[in-house]
Motif scaffolding. Structure first.
Motif, mmCIF file in Angstrom:
data_model
loop_
_atom_site.group_PDB
_atom_site.id
_atom_site.type_symbol
_atom_site.label_atom_id
_atom_site.label_comp_id
_atom_site.label_asym_id
_atom_site.label_seq_id
_atom_site.Cartn_x
_atom_site.Cartn_y
_atom_site.Cartn_z
ATOM 1 N N GLU A 1 -5.851 0.513 -3.009
ATOM 2 C CA GLU A 1 -5.506 1.665 -3.857
ATOM 3 C C GLU A 1 -4.339 1.322 -4.780
ATOM 4 O OE1 GLU A 1 -4.925 5.546 -1.730
ATOM 5 O OE2 GLU A 1 -2.977 5.411 -2.706
ATOM 6 N N ALA A 2 -3.365 0.619 -4.228
ATOM 7 C CA ALA A 2 -2.188 0.246 -5.027
ATOM 8 C C ALA A 2 -2.573 -0.706 -6.148
ATOM 9 C CB ALA A 2 -1.132 -0.393 -4.135
ATOM 10 N N TYR A 3 -3.493 -1.600 -5.851
ATOM 11 C CA TYR A 3 -3.930 -2.563 -6.868
ATOM 12 C C TYR A 3 -4.674 -1.852 -8.004
ATOM 13 C CZ TYR A 3 -6.556 -6.333 -9.058
ATOM 14 O OH TYR A 3 -7.112 -7.187 -9.975
ATOM 15 N N LEU B 1 -8.293 -8.457 -5.193
ATOM 16 C CA LEU B 1 -7.035 -8.881 -5.809
ATOM 17 C C LEU B 1 -7.195 -10.214 -6.534
ATOM 18 C CD1 LEU B 1 -5.797 -6.508 -4.211
ATOM 19 C CD2 LEU B 1 -3.827 -7.976 -3.733
ATOM 20 N N ASN B 2 -8.086 -11.032 -5.999
ATOM 21 C CA ASN B 2 -8.471 -12.277 -6.677
ATOM 22 C C ASN B 2 -7.263 -13.095 -7.131
ATOM 23 O OD1 ASN B 2 -10.235 -14.147 -7.743
ATOM 24 N ND2 ASN B 2 -10.391 -13.111 -9.735
ATOM 25 N N ASN C 1 4.299 -0.391 -10.988
ATOM 26 C CA ASN C 1 3.767 0.894 -10.535
ATOM 27 C C ASN C 1 2.608 0.712 -9.559
ATOM 28 O OD1 ASN C 1 5.525 2.570 -11.962
ATOM 29 N ND2 ASN C 1 4.304 2.406 -13.818
ATOM 30 N N HIS C 2 2.224 -0.531 -9.357
ATOM 31 C CA HIS C 2 1.163 -0.823 -8.388
ATOM 32 C C HIS C 2 1.833 -1.146 -7.056
ATOM 33 C CE1 HIS C 2 -2.173 -0.909 -11.247
ATOM 34 N NE2 HIS C 2 -1.321 -1.444 -12.106
ATOM 35 N N PHE C 3 1.944 -0.150 -6.220
ATOM 36 C CA PHE C 3 2.623 -0.433 -4.957
ATOM 37 C C PHE C 3 2.166 0.492 -3.829
ATOM 38 C CE2 PHE C 3 5.973 2.870 -4.242
ATOM 39 C CZ PHE C 3 5.802 3.630 -5.398
ATOM 40 N N VAL C 4 2.289 -0.038 -2.638
ATOM 41 C CA VAL C 4 2.000 0.731 -1.424
ATOM 42 C C VAL C 4 3.274 1.478 -1.074
ATOM 43 C CG1 VAL C 4 1.401 0.607 1.023
ATOM 44 C CG2 VAL C 4 0.327 -0.967 -0.608
ATOM 45 N N ASN C 5 3.181 2.791 -1.089
ATOM 46 C CA ASN C 5 4.382 3.597 -0.846
ATOM 47 C C ASN C 5 4.432 4.009 0.617
ATOM 48 O OD1 ASN C 5 6.727 4.946 -1.345
ATOM 49 N ND2 ASN C 5 5.747 6.766 -2.197
ATOM 50 N N VAL C 6 4.953 3.126 1.428
ATOM 51 C CA VAL C 6 5.003 3.358 2.873
ATOM 52 C C VAL C 6 6.376 2.939 3.367
ATOM 53 C CG1 VAL C 6 4.250 2.263 5.021
ATOM 54 C CG2 VAL C 6 2.559 3.172 3.466
#
Lengths: 431, 364
Positions: A409-411, A294-295, A383-388
């Motif tokens: 994965e989301a990143y 992610l840096n 749209n970069h998100f953890v869908n939990v």
């Protein structure tokens, strides 16, 4: 966006449930219908005015589960004639006589209006139990007006366990209570118990009502969510199963302590120091890898993804992640977590996701951001998100590592946020 | 024994509170739904296709037990005042569900107090959560017209208002545009209550020579405008060339009438849906219409009986649950019944190009 508060400027007593509220399009959190459908061979009957019925009926229809629910509409005539009890009884009888297959369990949901009109529904259930001795009738509540003292969600997680009866206890079996998702390899608790030869029972694993009732034979109940506390406590009092609550697992010492406490209660060995060391090393390595990837890309967390978003934020901060914002309803963490964040991450933006100003908050984010949770994704318009929701199947070190995989994965990959967040009851078995 | 309350298999039409929110959605106001919780997310999730892409204001009051028991209306009033100060809506609407109804919440009184504090017009719309959206739409539209309609507006030749237009019955802009275009092509100047129009445009409501009730939600305001200003109304859905002509002729003829009540049914085709829709389609295919009562919805036993007797049933796909008999089913989704589930399958059923017979043939 605008309208946030810096955590350094907030007080712990801050409470987002202030009355007038906004409903965002992010709908992945389960509601009572989703939870109720976990019970195999059951049928739900909602007894409410039209305005309350609409949401639960269409939730059910969207799940393709209309054969598992029926309704009794409360009308003006019921209010004027005071015949709520008769209407409830006659409606249930009609429903049961119309269903092709008799359910084993019937959940009857009454609503706010029944409280206010002092409807004697317990008397109706008593009659129904006599008339249908082969059906378990359970009083359930869709009464958000009582949410400050008994919110519908924890109430239902308790009520669906009310059918469990005391059986001869098996010291080698244990229940997970109040979970929405089947746990497995992403849960330290599940893996450790199974490795120790314990049988883990969970409503999410039950394919028949009889199998569900067998949960009455477990020697203890483990709960992972605060919303399951009522159920755990109730079962301990009612059928004498030990209640073993474990806490949100983004603190290594807490994980170890809870694992140890559970194992002691079950008379099995807890993870030893060597195993704990290895788990911690693997988890640290996973966090370091994702953090490097992610840096410095900002991360945003919300309360729908994890029970204690500020605790998770603190863990992320301490592992080098740049957490920019957190979306909450109210504080679910201990004060120590809040105070630690005030010191370590004073500029953390805390948003009240229900606040009326969120309707006109400028959604979006300058530059890339990765969200953990649907509301964080929606409000940051990413749209970069953890869908939990509700931590999914994750617990302990394995759970954290799984979360790191999902974050990675989301990143790296985009999801169709607009479409996904609007699906009700994300991950529901019928969805 | 028939019992309208109990629905074993079928869904429920959306409620009055959603009707209020939907009707006023595009007019720049802030609708506050006085209720504990749930009605807001139900509306925004299932009944409001515009929610994601717009920022119209609609909130729940979050009524709780103690506030209701103590009758402490000040909680609501102060919340609304604060929100209005932040969001500066053009007007505020107060509606509510069953608990305010049974504790006799004083909508008019609260509205007056809020208006006094904010200086913003407040519309009290005393819904009760027990009736269908038709009631809510109707009450909201009447309240809005009463407050903002320009009684002194000069009559405009050929001006008509299409009353009762919300996504609950028409779903999308295509249906609204097709309906508007059809009536404009028939020689009228059109105002649509209330999709795709500005607040200012709708204040000219009294400039119309005639109102067209295109859904039953428009009947209440049409009767109000007839009673208070003598504006006649025609009931009928501009769907297909024949119906558009019938409506245009009726407008020109003058007086209050319905152009969709002359169905001569042979009992073979059953059309289930909103009243004006069902009657319009039934009159075109010589079918029998069946629509929900505002108070009682659709009695499930009657519904099942009629579906069993028909050869062809036209209705929302959710009516198929529990259905008996061999009737062929023509799915015609209705947002007011199945919400967003079949939204993408809702056809453009207004305007001169729609042909119900062709539609049925295409589905069988």
């Amino acid at each position: 966006m605008n309208g946030y508060q810096r955590i350094a400027d907030m007080t712990y007593s801050y409470n987002a449930d202030i009355g007038l509220s906004y409903s965002s399009p992010a709908r992945g959190v389960w509601n009572i219908v989703h939870i109720g459908t976990l019970v195999p061979e059951s049928h739900q009957i909602f007894v409410c005015p039209t305005s309350c019925l609409r949401g639960v009926v269409l939730t059910t229809a969207e799940m393709g589960a209309m054969d598992q629910m029926s309704t009794i509409t409360v009308g003006e005539d019921n209010i004027l004639e005071g015949n709520m009890e008769e209407e409830l009884h006659d409606g249930v009888v009609k429903i049961l006589s119309s269903l092709e297959k008799k359910p084993r369990m019937v959940m009857v949901f009454t609503s706010c209006i029944h409280h206010f009109l002092a409807v004697n529904y317990q008397r109706v259930y008593k009659i129904l139990r006599k008339e249908y001795p082969d059906i378990d009738f359970v009083d359930c509540y869709m009464d958000p007006i009582m949410r400050r003292t008994s919110p519908p969600d924890p109430s239902l997680r308790r009520q669906i366990t009310r059918v469990l009866r005391p059986l001869e206890q098996d010291s080698r079996s244990v229940n997970f209570i109040g979970n929405e998702f089947m746990t497995g390899e992403n849960s330290d608790m599940y893996m450790h118990l199974v490795n120790q030869g314990m049988k883990v029972r969970d409503i999410t694993r039950c394919s028949s009502y009889d199998e569900y009732l067998e949960m009455g034979s477990s020697c203890a109940n483990i709960t992972f969510h605060k919303a399951a506390a009522k159920a755990g406590r109730d079962l301990e009092v009612r059928i004498h199963q030990k209640w073993l609550p474990v806490r949100s697992a983004y603190d290594y010492d807490v994980i170890d302590a809870d694992m140890k406490r559970v194992c002691q209660a079950l008379n099995i060995p807890a993870p030893d120091a060597d195993e704990i060391r290895k788990e911690r090393e693997k988890t640290e390595a996973a966090a370091a890898e994702v953090c490097a990837l992610l840096n410095g890309t900002p991360v945003s967390v919300d309360y729908t993804a994890v029970d204690e978003p500020l605790l998770f934020t603190l863990w992320l901060k301490r592992h080098g992640f740049t957490v920019e914002s957190c979306f909450i309803e109210n504080f679910t963490e201990d004060k120590e977590v809040f105070e630690a964040l005030q010191k370590e991450l004073p500029d953390l933006k805390v948003w009240s996701s229900l606040n009326w100003n969120m309707r006109r908050a400028e959604r979006g984010h300058e530059g890339k951001i990765t969200a953990i949770g649907q509301k964080a994704a929606y409000f940051n318009d990413t749209n970069h998100f953890v869908n939990v929701v509700e931590s999914g199947d994750m617990y302990g070190y394995r759970g954290i590592r799984r979360m790191m995989e999902l974050l990675k994965e989301a990143y790296l990959e985009e999801k169709d946020m607009r479409k996904l967040v609007q699906i009700k009851g994300w991950g529901c078995h019928c969805g | 024994m028939k019992n309208w309350h109990t629905h074993v298999f079928t869904s429920t039409y959306t409620a009055d509170v959603s009707g209020v929110c939907s009707m006023l959605y595009e007019l720049g106001g802030m609708t506050v739904l006085h209720d504990p919780s749930g009605c807001n997310s139900t509306y925004t999730t299932h009944d409001e296709p515009r929610w994601y892409d717009s920022d119209s204001l609609m909130f729940i009051s979050g009524l709780d037990e103690m506030t209701a028991v103590l009758g402490d209306d000040n909680v609501l009033i102060q919340d609304v005042v604060k929100a209005a100060a932040d969001l500066k809506p053009r007007f505020i609407t107060l509606c509510g569900a069953s608990i305010p109804h049974i504790i006799a919440f004083d909508y008019r009184g609260a509205a007056k107090l809020i208006e006094k504090e904010t200086g913003i017009p407040v519309l009290p719309v005393p819904t009760d959560g027990l009736r269908s959206y038709v009631s809510g739409c109707s009450l909201a539209m009447k309240a809005w017209i009463r407050r903002f309609g320009d009684r002194k507006a000069e009559k405009i030749k050929g001006r008509i208002n299409l009353l009762g237009v919300t996504p609950i019955d028409f779903s999308n802009d295509e249906n609204v545009n097709a309906m508007r275009r059809a009536m404009e092509d028939a020689g009228f100047s059109v105002r649509v209550f209330a999709m795709g129009e500005s607040f200012e445009a709708l204040t000219e409501v009294y400039a119309a020579e005639c109102n067209v009730v295109v859904s039953s939600a428009g009947r209440g305001p049409a009767q109000y405008l007839w009673k208070t200003a003598g504006i006649p109304y025609v009931e009928g859905l501009p769907s297909g060339e024949i119906m558009v002509k019938r409506i245009a002729d009726a407008i020109r003829k003058g007086g209050c009438t319905s152009v969709c009540q002359n169905y001569e049914s042979d009992g073979k085709i059953l059309v289930i849906g909103e009243e004006i829709f069902a009657c319009t389609m039934a009159s075109l295919v010589h079918g029998t219409p069946l629509w929900p009562d505002v108070d009682e919805g659709l009695d499930e036993d009657t519904l099942m009986e009629k579906m069993e007797q028909a050869d062809i049933v036209i209705g929302d796909p959710l009516f198929q649950y529990g259905r008996k008999g061999n009737a062929k089913f023509v799915p015609f989704p209705h947002e007011g019944y199945s919400g967003r589930i079949f939204r993408d399958d809702i056809p453009v059923f207004t305007g001169i190009d729609f042909d119900i017979e062709r539609f049925i043939r295409g589905k069988l």
